[in-house]
Motif scaffolding. Structure first.
Motif, mmCIF file in Angstrom:
data_model
loop_
_atom_site.group_PDB
_atom_site.id
_atom_site.type_symbol
_atom_site.label_atom_id
_atom_site.label_comp_id
_atom_site.label_asym_id
_atom_site.label_seq_id
_atom_site.Cartn_x
_atom_site.Cartn_y
_atom_site.Cartn_z
ATOM 1 N N MET A 1 106.466 -0.325 13.321
ATOM 2 C CA MET A 1 107.567 -0.413 12.690
ATOM 3 C C MET A 1 107.714 0.029 11.207
ATOM 4 S SD MET A 1 110.281 -3.841 12.888
ATOM 5 C CE MET A 1 109.402 -4.552 11.455
ATOM 6 N N SER A 2 108.833 0.566 11.005
ATOM 7 C CA SER A 2 108.825 1.451 9.534
ATOM 8 C C SER A 2 108.764 0.304 8.362
ATOM 9 C CB SER A 2 109.818 2.359 9.436
ATOM 10 O OG SER A 2 111.132 1.515 9.720
ATOM 11 N N ASP A 3 108.448 0.724 7.261
ATOM 12 C CA ASP A 3 108.740 -0.066 6.109
ATOM 13 C C ASP A 3 110.258 -0.557 6.032
ATOM 14 O OD1 ASP A 3 108.411 0.203 2.582
ATOM 15 O OD2 ASP A 3 107.921 -1.496 3.929
ATOM 16 N N THR A 4 110.125 -2.061 5.866
ATOM 17 C CA THR A 4 111.490 -2.614 6.003
ATOM 18 C C THR A 4 112.546 -2.145 4.755
ATOM 19 O OG1 THR A 4 110.665 -4.752 6.434
ATOM 20 C CG2 THR A 4 112.844 -4.895 5.774
ATOM 21 N N PRO A 5 112.212 -1.906 3.295
ATOM 22 C CA PRO A 5 112.982 -1.349 2.319
ATOM 23 C C PRO A 5 113.549 0.056 2.885
ATOM 24 C CG PRO A 5 111.258 -2.533 1.416
ATOM 25 C CD PRO A 5 110.875 -2.404 2.827
ATOM 26 N N LEU A 6 112.468 0.759 3.158
ATOM 27 C CA LEU A 6 113.077 2.188 3.567
ATOM 28 C C LEU A 6 114.154 1.982 4.690
ATOM 29 C CD1 LEU A 6 112.922 5.084 3.309
ATOM 30 C CD2 LEU A 6 110.719 4.995 4.942
ATOM 31 N N ALA A 7 113.722 1.342 5.659
ATOM 32 C CA ALA A 7 114.554 1.171 7.010
ATOM 33 C C ALA A 7 115.862 0.587 6.561
ATOM 34 C CB ALA A 7 113.850 0.233 7.934
ATOM 35 N N THR A 8 115.981 -0.181 5.711
ATOM 36 C CA THR A 8 117.292 -0.768 5.105
ATOM 37 C C THR A 8 118.158 0.342 4.558
ATOM 38 O OG1 THR A 8 116.077 -2.978 5.064
ATOM 39 C CG2 THR A 8 118.191 -2.720 3.899
ATOM 40 N N SER A 9 117.377 0.822 3.659
ATOM 41 C CA SER A 9 118.087 1.947 2.820
ATOM 42 C C SER A 9 118.771 2.923 3.865
ATOM 43 C CB SER A 9 117.524 2.619 1.738
ATOM 44 O OG SER A 9 116.144 3.298 2.421
ATOM 45 N N GLN A 10 117.954 3.342 4.866
ATOM 46 C CA GLN A 10 118.303 4.354 5.937
ATOM 47 C C GLN A 10 119.527 3.919 6.532
ATOM 48 O OE1 GLN A 10 114.896 5.517 7.923
ATOM 49 N NE2 GLN A 10 114.181 6.541 6.164
ATOM 50 N N LEU A 11 119.629 2.520 6.970
ATOM 51 C CA LEU A 11 120.582 1.811 7.703
ATOM 52 C C LEU A 11 121.897 1.912 6.966
ATOM 53 C CD1 LEU A 11 121.383 0.115 10.138
ATOM 54 C CD2 LEU A 11 120.920 -1.921 8.756
ATOM 55 N N PHE A 12 121.680 1.821 5.595
ATOM 56 C CA PHE A 12 122.959 1.501 4.700
ATOM 57 C C PHE A 12 123.795 3.054 4.685
ATOM 58 C CE2 PHE A 12 121.746 -2.873 3.800
ATOM 59 C CZ PHE A 12 122.938 -3.387 4.137
ATOM 60 N N LYS A 13 122.671 4.054 4.292
ATOM 61 C CA LYS A 13 123.061 5.255 4.195
ATOM 62 C C LYS A 13 123.782 5.881 5.463
ATOM 63 C CE LYS A 13 119.587 6.998 1.084
ATOM 64 N NZ LYS A 13 118.344 7.938 1.057
ATOM 65 N N LEU B 1 117.256 -6.046 10.820
ATOM 66 C CA LEU B 1 117.888 -5.216 9.856
ATOM 67 C C LEU B 1 119.027 -5.816 9.624
ATOM 68 C CD1 LEU B 1 116.826 -1.793 10.847
ATOM 69 C CD2 LEU B 1 115.864 -3.107 8.701
ATOM 70 N N ALA B 2 119.800 -6.609 10.606
ATOM 71 C CA ALA B 2 121.168 -7.132 10.510
ATOM 72 C C ALA B 2 121.135 -8.287 9.415
ATOM 73 C CB ALA B 2 121.693 -7.495 11.557
ATOM 74 N N LYS B 3 120.021 -8.803 9.002
ATOM 75 C CA LYS B 3 120.151 -10.028 8.193
ATOM 76 C C LYS B 3 119.568 -9.588 6.685
ATOM 77 C CE LYS B 3 118.448 -13.372 11.958
ATOM 78 N NZ LYS B 3 117.422 -13.907 12.255
ATOM 79 N N ILE B 4 119.066 -8.374 6.458
ATOM 80 C CA ILE B 4 118.757 -7.696 5.230
ATOM 81 C C ILE B 4 120.067 -7.290 4.275
ATOM 82 C CG2 ILE B 4 117.275 -6.217 3.930
ATOM 83 C CD1 ILE B 4 115.501 -6.539 6.582
ATOM 84 N N GLU B 5 119.966 -7.751 3.152
ATOM 85 C CA GLU B 5 121.147 -7.348 2.307
ATOM 86 C C GLU B 5 120.838 -6.003 1.672
ATOM 87 O OE1 GLU B 5 121.982 -10.511 -0.541
ATOM 88 O OE2 GLU B 5 122.682 -11.950 1.031
ATOM 89 N N SER B 6 121.768 -5.197 1.355
ATOM 90 C CA SER B 6 121.560 -4.028 0.271
ATOM 91 C C SER B 6 121.415 -4.461 -1.052
ATOM 92 C CB SER B 6 122.696 -3.126 0.347
ATOM 93 O OG SER B 6 123.837 -3.812 -0.326
ATOM 94 N N SER B 7 121.196 -3.413 -2.040
ATOM 95 C CA SER B 7 120.727 -3.839 -3.458
ATOM 96 C C SER B 7 122.307 -4.441 -4.093
ATOM 97 C CB SER B 7 120.477 -2.437 -4.061
ATOM 98 O OG SER B 7 121.444 -1.572 -3.855
ATOM 99 N N ASP B 8 123.340 -4.169 -3.548
ATOM 100 C CA ASP B 8 124.486 -4.876 -4.175
ATOM 101 C C ASP B 8 124.632 -6.078 -3.485
ATOM 102 O OD1 ASP B 8 124.696 -2.246 -5.347
ATOM 103 O OD2 ASP B 8 125.829 -1.427 -3.829
ATOM 104 N N GLY B 9 123.913 -6.695 -2.438
ATOM 105 C CA GLY B 9 124.007 -7.928 -1.929
ATOM 106 C C GLY B 9 124.997 -7.775 -0.786
#
Length: 475
Positions: free
Chosen positions: A1-13, A33-41
């Motif tokens: 599985m890919s790195d979580t912060p990178l995957a989260t940023s790609q999801l929000f993009k 990934l549905a449980k992880i917040e973005s940098s803006d919360g």
């Protein structure tokens, strides 16, 4: 599985770009990934509801299944639930506006019905936002009002009711639908009051029956407790009798103990008196013996006092060390286990050492060969040094010879210069003689002139040859 912060940023993009197929693939690959917040919360569910191009129902259901509590979480500056964000989304200049989907609203409300009662940061309920947007369907309005009919009578921080937003709606069909739905909302509110009264009566009857059942159970428990209390009292009586007997035994034992203590004290007093007498005699002998040696043994006495203190402390630490010995025995057993493991490792290392020793032997042979080669090179270097010294000596001899030759050349050149000077002077003299002969020939006439003419010309030629020779020698 890919790195979580990178995957989260790609999801929000992908959500911001409304690339719903990519978002669905990422959530299917990693539902966490549905449980992880973005940098803006912001959670992915809130971001999907806020997208100008409406997210498909499949994605919303996937996000709710992966993180059901997201429907109850407020996010953003305006402190809104996903249903608030879905109903508050307006049109953009680049993407055409589409009203919120009835299925998505029903999915959010069914998962969290209390969301219809929750206000956002502006104290606006979902019904306020639904009456304010364009193109909302009648089903969405009735669904929200049926869930919380009393919301039609709630004011926001601007002092407005949902009716105020409905009357000022820009779209005429939406305005009519909203006003009609709010009219029905009053009916829903009255119905909800009647149902609440009916339910309260039913609850009262249920509570009464429950109270009766509770009283029956209480009576049973009290009777059971009385029986248990009687049993315990009987046990208490038995134990008190046993305690009395034990007390009597203890009293007899205490009396015997007091007698033994008195006897022991008397014996100790006798022993102390005997020891005092003996100690007095010994003290007199020691004083007489130690009077002369006392000054010499002051240092030893200081050491004895320190050792006495150490002995006192050692008695105190002896008990502690007994406990430490127990701990050490446990650690010894653990170390024995570790030693067994290290023995196996030592066997492995011995085999490796044997291999290394073989490699060292071969390396020593190579070193010996190279040392012999180095000795040969050193011998050849000594030979070259001796030959270089010999050449230096020969060079010095050659320099000395050159100096001598320079001296000889100087002497020879000075001699040549002197000879040249003498030759020049002789030539001058001969030229004067030739001039005198010419004058005499001119004076003389006849045959004498002819006879003398030949030798004078010959003499001039000889003089010229000698001049040329002198010139060549000088060069």
């Amino acid at each position: 599985m890919s790195d979580t912060p990178l995957a989260t940023s790609q999801l929000f993009k992908a959500i911001h770009a409304c690339n719903w197929q990519a978002v669905i693939q990422r959530i299917q690959a990693d539902p966490s990934l549905a449980k992880i917040e973005s940098s803006d919360g912001i959670l992915p569910l809130h971001a999907a509801c806020n997208a100008p191009l409406r997210a498909p129902l499949k994605l919303i259901k996937m996000l709710l299944a992966a993180h059901p509590k997201a429907a109850q979480i407020k996010c953003g500056k305006e402190d809104r639930l996903p249903i608030h964000i879905l109903l508050a989304t307006t049109e953009t200049p680049y993407i055409p506006y589409t009203p919120p989907s009835e299925d998505i609203v029903s999915a959010l409300v069914e998962l969290y019905p209390g969301g219809a009662r929750v206000p956002d940061g502006n104290n606006q309920l979902p019904i306020h936002l639904a009456c304010n947007i364009v193109g909302v369907s009648e089903k969405v309005l009735t669904f929200i009002l049926s869930t919380y009919p009393e919301g039609a009578y709630v004011r926001d921080f601007h002092g407005k009711y949902p009716l105020d937003y409905a009357t000022t709606n820009v779209d005429l069909p939406t305005r009519k639908l909203a006003l009609a739905a709010l009219d029905r909302g009053t009916l829903y509110a009255s119905i909800s009051k009647m149902t609440s009264l009916r339910l309260s009566k039913e609850n009262e009857s249920k509570t009464r029956s429950m109270e009766e059942d509770y009283e029956k159970k209480l009576n049973k428990m009290e009777s059971h407790a009385k029986e248990e209390r009687e049993k315990l009292l009987a046990k208490l009586d038995n134990t008190t009798k046993q305690l009395k007997e034990e007390k009597e035994k203890n009293q007899t034992l205490c009396e015997e103990k007091e007698k033994l203590v008195i006897e022991k004290d008397q014996a100790v007093a006798r022993a102390i008196q005997f020891e005092r007498v003996r100690y007095g005699k010994l003290e007199e002998q020691l004083r007489s013996d130690l009077a002369d040696v006392q000054l010499k043994n002051m240092d030893l006495l200081d050491q004895l006092e320190s050792t006495q203190g150490d002995l006192d402390t050692s008695k105190e630490t002896e008990a502690k060390r007994v406990g430490e010995i127990d701990v050490l025995t446990q650690t010894l057993s653990e170390t024995n286990d570790k030693l067994d493991g290290t023995k196996n490792k030592l066997d492995m290392t011995e085999e490796q050492l044997k291999m290394v020793q073989g490699e060292l032997a071969t390396a020593c042979n190579v070193i010996k060969q190279k040392s012999g080669r180095i000795a040969q090179l050193e011998q050849s270097l000594d030979d070259t040094k001796s030959s270089v010294l010999h050449l230096i000596q020969e060079h010095e001899c050659a320099q000395a010879n050159m100096e001598k030759q320079k001296e000889y050349l100087g002497i020879f050149i000075s001699q040549q210069i002197n000879a040249e000077k003498e030759a020049k002077s002789s030539l001058l003299k001969m030229s004067l003689l030739v001039d005198a002969i010419d004058v005499s020939q001119r004076i003389m006439g006849g045959k004498l002139e002819e006879a003398v003419d030949v030798p004078s010309t010959h003499l001039k030629e000889v003089l010229e040859e000698k001049k040329s020779e002198v010139a060549e020698e000088s060069q």
